[in-house]
Design a protein around this motif. Sequence first.
Motif, PDB file in Angstrom:
ATOM      1  N   MET B   1       0.847  -1.206   0.000  1.00 61.51           N
ATOM      2  CA  MET B   1       0.000   0.000   0.000  1.00 61.51           C
ATOM      3  C   MET B   1       0.881   1.254   0.000  1.00 61.51           C
ATOM      4  O   MET B   1       1.845   1.359   0.736  1.00 61.51           O
ATOM      5  N   HIS B   2       0.512   2.213  -0.805  1.00 63.74           N
ATOM      6  CA  HIS B   2       1.294   3.441  -0.865  1.00 63.74           C
ATOM      7  C   HIS B   2       1.052   4.260   0.394  1.00 63.74           C
ATOM      8  O   HIS B   2      -0.007   4.226   0.989  1.00 63.74           O
ATOM      9  N   GLN B   3       2.045   5.012   0.768  1.00 66.58           N
ATOM     10  CA  GLN B   3       1.981   5.838   1.968  1.00 66.58           C
ATOM     11  C   GLN B   3       0.749   6.741   1.945  1.00 66.58           C
ATOM     12  O   GLN B   3       0.052   6.900   2.937  1.00 66.58           O
ATOM     13  N   SER B   4       0.477   7.311   0.778  1.00 70.50           N
ATOM     14  CA  SER B   4      -0.627   8.254   0.683  1.00 70.50           C
ATOM     15  C   SER B   4      -1.967   7.561   0.946  1.00 70.50           C
ATOM     16  O   SER B   4      -2.852   8.127   1.570  1.00 70.50           O
ATOM     17  N   HIS B   5      -2.086   6.315   0.478  1.00 72.11           N
ATOM     18  CA  HIS B   5      -3.320   5.577   0.745  1.00 72.11           C
ATOM     19  C   HIS B   5      -3.495   5.366   2.238  1.00 72.11           C
ATOM     20  O   HIS B   5      -4.567   5.571   2.786  1.00 72.11           O
ATOM     21  N   ALA B   6      -2.413   4.903   2.870  1.00 76.24           N
ATOM     22  CA  ALA B   6      -2.473   4.633   4.308  1.00 76.24           C
ATOM     23  C   ALA B   6      -2.818   5.911   5.065  1.00 76.24           C
ATOM     24  O   ALA B   6      -3.620   5.907   5.997  1.00 76.24           O
ATOM     25  N   ARG B 200       6.629 -11.215  14.331  1.00 76.86           N
ATOM     26  CA  ARG B 200       8.016 -11.339  13.875  1.00 76.86           C
ATOM     27  C   ARG B 200       8.072 -11.660  12.389  1.00 76.86           C
ATOM     28  O   ARG B 200       8.821 -11.055  11.630  1.00 76.86           O
ATOM     29  N   GLU B 201       7.257 -12.631  11.958  1.00 73.17           N
ATOM     30  CA  GLU B 201       7.322 -13.055  10.558  1.00 73.17           C
ATOM     31  C   GLU B 201       5.936 -13.463  10.081  1.00 73.17           C
ATOM     32  O   GLU B 201       5.205 -14.149  10.791  1.00 73.17           O
ATOM     33  N   ILE B 202       5.614 -13.032   8.885  1.00 73.30           N
ATOM     34  CA  ILE B 202       4.331 -13.407   8.291  1.00 73.30           C
ATOM     35  C   ILE B 202       4.603 -14.165   7.005  1.00 73.30           C
ATOM     36  O   ILE B 202       5.352 -13.689   6.150  1.00 73.30           O
ATOM     37  N   ARG B 203       4.030 -15.348   6.898  1.00 70.55           N
ATOM     38  CA  ARG B 203       4.234 -16.157   5.699  1.00 70.55           C
ATOM     39  C   ARG B 203       2.905 -16.370   4.987  1.00 70.55           C
ATOM     40  O   ARG B 203       1.864 -16.498   5.633  1.00 70.55           O
ATOM     41  N   VAL B 204       2.951 -16.417   3.686  1.00 67.71           N
ATOM     42  CA  VAL B 204       1.760 -16.807   2.921  1.00 67.71           C
ATOM     43  C   VAL B 204       2.126 -18.043   2.118  1.00 67.71           C
ATOM     44  O   VAL B 204       3.196 -18.126   1.526  1.00 67.71           O
ATOM     45  N   ILE B 205       1.216 -19.014   2.126  1.00 63.26           N
ATOM     46  CA  ILE B 205       1.488 -20.303   1.510  1.00 63.26           C
ATOM     47  C   ILE B 205       0.351 -20.662   0.557  1.00 63.26           C
ATOM     48  O   ILE B 205      -0.827 -20.584   0.933  1.00 63.26           O
ATOM     49  N   LEU B 211      -1.192 -16.743  -4.966  1.00 63.08           N
ATOM     50  CA  LEU B 211      -0.350 -15.908  -4.109  1.00 63.08           C
ATOM     51  C   LEU B 211      -0.409 -14.458  -4.575  1.00 63.08           C
ATOM     52  O   LEU B 211      -0.637 -14.183  -5.751  1.00 63.08           O
ATOM     53  N   PRO B 212      -0.233 -13.525  -3.677  1.00 64.95           N
ATOM     54  CA  PRO B 212      -0.316 -12.110  -4.069  1.00 64.95           C
ATOM     55  C   PRO B 212       0.860 -11.734  -4.965  1.00 64.95           C
ATOM     56  O   PRO B 212       1.957 -12.255  -4.812  1.00 64.95           O
ATOM     57  N   ARG B 213       0.603 -10.843  -5.913  1.00 61.51           N
ATOM     58  CA  ARG B 213       1.678 -10.401  -6.804  1.00 61.51           C
ATOM     59  C   ARG B 213       2.560  -9.358  -6.127  1.00 61.51           C
ATOM     60  O   ARG B 213       3.708  -9.185  -6.494  1.00 61.51           O
ATOM     61  N   ASP B 214       2.020  -8.667  -5.140  1.00 69.97           N
ATOM     62  CA  ASP B 214       2.748  -7.565  -4.497  1.00 69.97           C
ATOM     63  C   ASP B 214       3.307  -7.975  -3.138  1.00 69.97           C
ATOM     64  O   ASP B 214       3.353  -7.178  -2.214  1.00 69.97           O
ATOM     65  N   PHE B 215       3.792  -9.227  -3.054  1.00 70.68           N
ATOM     66  CA  PHE B 215       4.208  -9.727  -1.730  1.00 70.68           C
ATOM     67  C   PHE B 215       5.398  -8.957  -1.158  1.00 70.68           C
ATOM     68  O   PHE B 215       5.528  -8.811   0.045  1.00 70.68           O
ATOM     69  N   GLU B 216       6.260  -8.462  -2.036  1.00 64.51           N
ATOM     70  CA  GLU B 216       7.410  -7.702  -1.512  1.00 64.51           C
ATOM     71  C   GLU B 216       6.939  -6.435  -0.831  1.00 64.51           C
ATOM     72  O   GLU B 216       7.347  -6.107   0.281  1.00 64.51           O
ATOM     73  N   GLU B 217       6.033  -5.759  -1.506  1.00 63.58           N
ATOM     74  CA  GLU B 217       5.461  -4.538  -0.941  1.00 63.58           C
ATOM     75  C   GLU B 217       4.729  -4.851   0.365  1.00 63.58           C
ATOM     76  O   GLU B 217       4.751  -4.084   1.320  1.00 63.58           O
ATOM     77  N   LEU B 218       4.064  -6.017   0.389  1.00 63.87           N
ATOM     78  CA  LEU B 218       3.322  -6.416   1.586  1.00 63.87           C
ATOM     79  C   LEU B 218       4.252  -6.788   2.735  1.00 63.87           C
ATOM     80  O   LEU B 218       3.844  -6.780   3.893  1.00 63.87           O
TER      81      LEU B 218
END
Lengths: 333, 333, 333
Positions: B1-6, B200-205, B211-218
């Motif tokens: 999410m972009h800073q402005s959205h948040a 500490r850590e969030i994983r998606v499996i 899987l989300p395309r924007d996982f790095e951003e997430l």
Amino acid sequence: MHQSHAHQASRLQLNSQGDLKHFLSTEGLSREILTAILDRADSFLDGHGGIRNEPVLAGRTVMNLFFEASTRTRTTFEVAAKRLSADVLNIDISKSSTSKGETLRDMLWNLEAMTADIFVVRHGLSGAAHFIASQVTPRIAVINAGDGRHAHPTQAMLDMLTIRRHAGDFTGLTVAIIGDIRHSRVARSEIHALQTLGAREIRVIGPRTLLPRDFEELGVQVFEDLSAGLKDVDVAIALRIQNERMESALLPGSSEFYSLYGLTRERLKVAKPNVLVMHPGPINRGVEIESELADGPQSLILKQVNYGIAVRMAVLAMSVAGQDAERAQGAST
Amino acid sequence: MHQSHAHQASRLQLNSQGDLKHFLSTEGLSREILTAILDRADSFLDGHGGIRNEPVLAGRTVMNLFFEASTRTRTTFEVAAKRLSADVLNIDISKSSTSKGETLRDMLWNLEAMTADIFVVRHGLSGAAHFIASQVTPRIAVINAGDGRHAHPTQAMLDMLTIRRHAGDFTGLTVAIIGDIRHSRVARSEIHALQTLGAREIRVIGPRTLLPRDFEELGVQVFEDLSAGLKDVDVAIALRIQNERMESALLPGSSEFYSLYGLTRERLKVAKPNVLVMHPGPINRGVEIESELADGPQSLILKQVNYGIAVRMAVLAMSVAGQDAERAQGAST
Amino acid sequence: MHQSHAHQASRLQLNSQGDLKHFLSTEGLSREILTAILDRADSFLDGHGGIRNEPVLAGRTVMNLFFEASTRTRTTFEVAAKRLSADVLNIDISKSSTSKGETLRDMLWNLEAMTADIFVVRHGLSGAAHFIASQVTPRIAVINAGDGRHAHPTQAMLDMLTIRRHAGDFTGLTVAIIGDIRHSRVARSEIHALQTLGAREIRVIGPRTLLPRDFEELGVQVFEDLSAGLKDVDVAIALRIQNERMESALLPGSSEFYSLYGLTRERLKVAKPNVLVMHPGPINRGVEIESELADGPQSLILKQVNYGIAVRMAVLAMSVAGQDAERAQGAST
């Protein structure tokens, strides 16, 4: 009903102190319990056609689970619950998660976790209310609002209340039930209640195709002839003929049914002078009952509806109290 | 999410004192606010599976605006609102004036003029709840009950409450979310909440297609292999697989999904010994989760439902309080 | 309306002390009664867009009998009843026993026996509310929520409240009603109310096909030309054009209607400087009214909705009080 069934039904409905905790069927309940329900219902009637509110279910949540539509019965439970200050939710089963492949048990457990206190259950399958009561945790009281051909115990109990208030004690009474006995959940629940409360004689009247096959086991007198069956009765209860039955081969047309089994003032002349006339409604005028008779002084049809609110208040209040006592008992031991 | 959205989401959800006035998404809300919601929810739990009523919304009117049907979610909000003594109206959107050509804004303004205090909004389009919150006057608190693929923040917060009550503080926890992450509003809301609360850590499996395309951003770890993803996790959250997804090309059949991604006791052996098992429901037994696991001691699935009532009570009560404070502020200046 | 009709409507609506006991139409009610309704409604408005709750119907049961769907009107009655602490039941007529062959009278009698206190009735047939009021026992107050082309008296009264609060006394006012007068239950109820409350002049404006045929009897001025009709008016009420009318031969298309009869800021220049603009809603922007005018400072459209809650609270509270007084009177004599 076999002894074992009655025993099981009894065990499921009563808590360890012998008080009501579910209300599933009139079968298996003692005369003491049925009388206690009638007494509690009486306490809500103000004697002028009104109902006394009592906030004993304030903060409690009643969920109406109607797997089979019945606006009439649902409305009476909704009114009854609100008069006890409960919150009422009508769960739209047809749109709920069960249609998404959720099992019935999962649905029940989820509704429980949403902190329901009472499930009012209507289902097209016989035994559904018992099954549901066997699945829920002790937090939830289950009330049977009609299941298949099996039972409609609040309807039976409102009829008992009507008889007791207008004819007095049951032990001396001859009661006739007229119409489609075989397929009627109301008839079955009424027969059990009348027997438990000590009615002298119970008769069922109708064409052979609509009479119960297990009448001997039920302990009722069977009549195919209306006049013979009505002779000297104190109470005549006409049942509703379902339209779907009318269109089947089991029944002649509605006018032929009326000519053979329709209750009329004329035909009731063989009954006791002050014979009471009842019908669970909605009535088909000119099919099960003569219009003038339905609206006449002997008819208790609208009283039945009114008493039905009080009876539903009674079983809601008593079942919750029974569950509360059971839980308190469990906590203290 | 972009800073402005948040930033925008934050601005819309908080009043000028920084308190909650709408609850639209977990994005843009601080750890203090999320923690305050969890604390308030905790205050409604009696510790024995029951909920404490609190009449803080007596005389207030909650309107459920479900543009998309969800009996389950609507029921939880209805129970929550009633436990706060609010009046609740379910607006039948499909039959309302919008179908007569009325615009959405006109409909909202009309419902406002009928003196609603809260709109609980469910909509198939992402961003609908934010749009509605931007249109209403300061009198109305808006709660997002799920919008498109965007957010389902009360579901995320009830999951946070479940984790906090059963695993304690978030800062040491590894949490895995399994299934259709890409199309899940629940997953998105959970990821934001977990990050804000300091997991500490969030994983998606899941399979690559889900899987989300924007996982790095997430900021999440991505696993296509279930065993690798479950290694040493403290919490495993299986998401519901939508039937419509199953029938599309994005997913293999349900039995193949189960063989690759279904949570079982066996597969959880690689996780932490006391791993918590969660699912937003309704569950598909034998698809996302093994039936015995769902009903077993590690499963918190029904607790989640129960806590969901408390979380909804919390956001309803807090949002109304935030709007009241804002209005009082406006009146005094 | 013939004198005898008005007399009959009056007789049915008032108890023996001359107070309201049903609210069926503005016809036949005196200026005193209409003014009392407006005064009572005023008492519920807090002056800041909010409504004051008053628990005068605690323990009472309101049943919404909507034989014709209207989510909007039903919602306003539901809010109003709840703000008076009544229990509210929406009876699903389409699924109820009338569809099983039960007569309307039997259905009403059954709902009465379930201890309803108020029926709020919406029906597609003119006179339905009067018929229902003539059938029920004195226990039940009947409120007309719109019947056929005949009357929609709560809509008329909320318009009267709007006019009185924003333009003051009725006796100097010229009021124009624009659109489909002939088929509008709102217009008929408004005309009667305006006349009773002493409005100086009432005008109806529209194409010949939509003007009433009995305008002389109604005592209104008829205009086919919008500009002529709007000259020097104090209040302009645009009616909603029903879509089904638009598709019939009675009306040109919606854009042609707008060009001839749509209310715009420009066209209102011939009216009084502070002319009030009203519409019963839901509005068709760009058909009956210019969008900017609807949202502008002269528009009272959303105030009308807000006042509608107060007016419905007033007629609910007053009718029940009138029935209570009548019953107490009967009991003491």
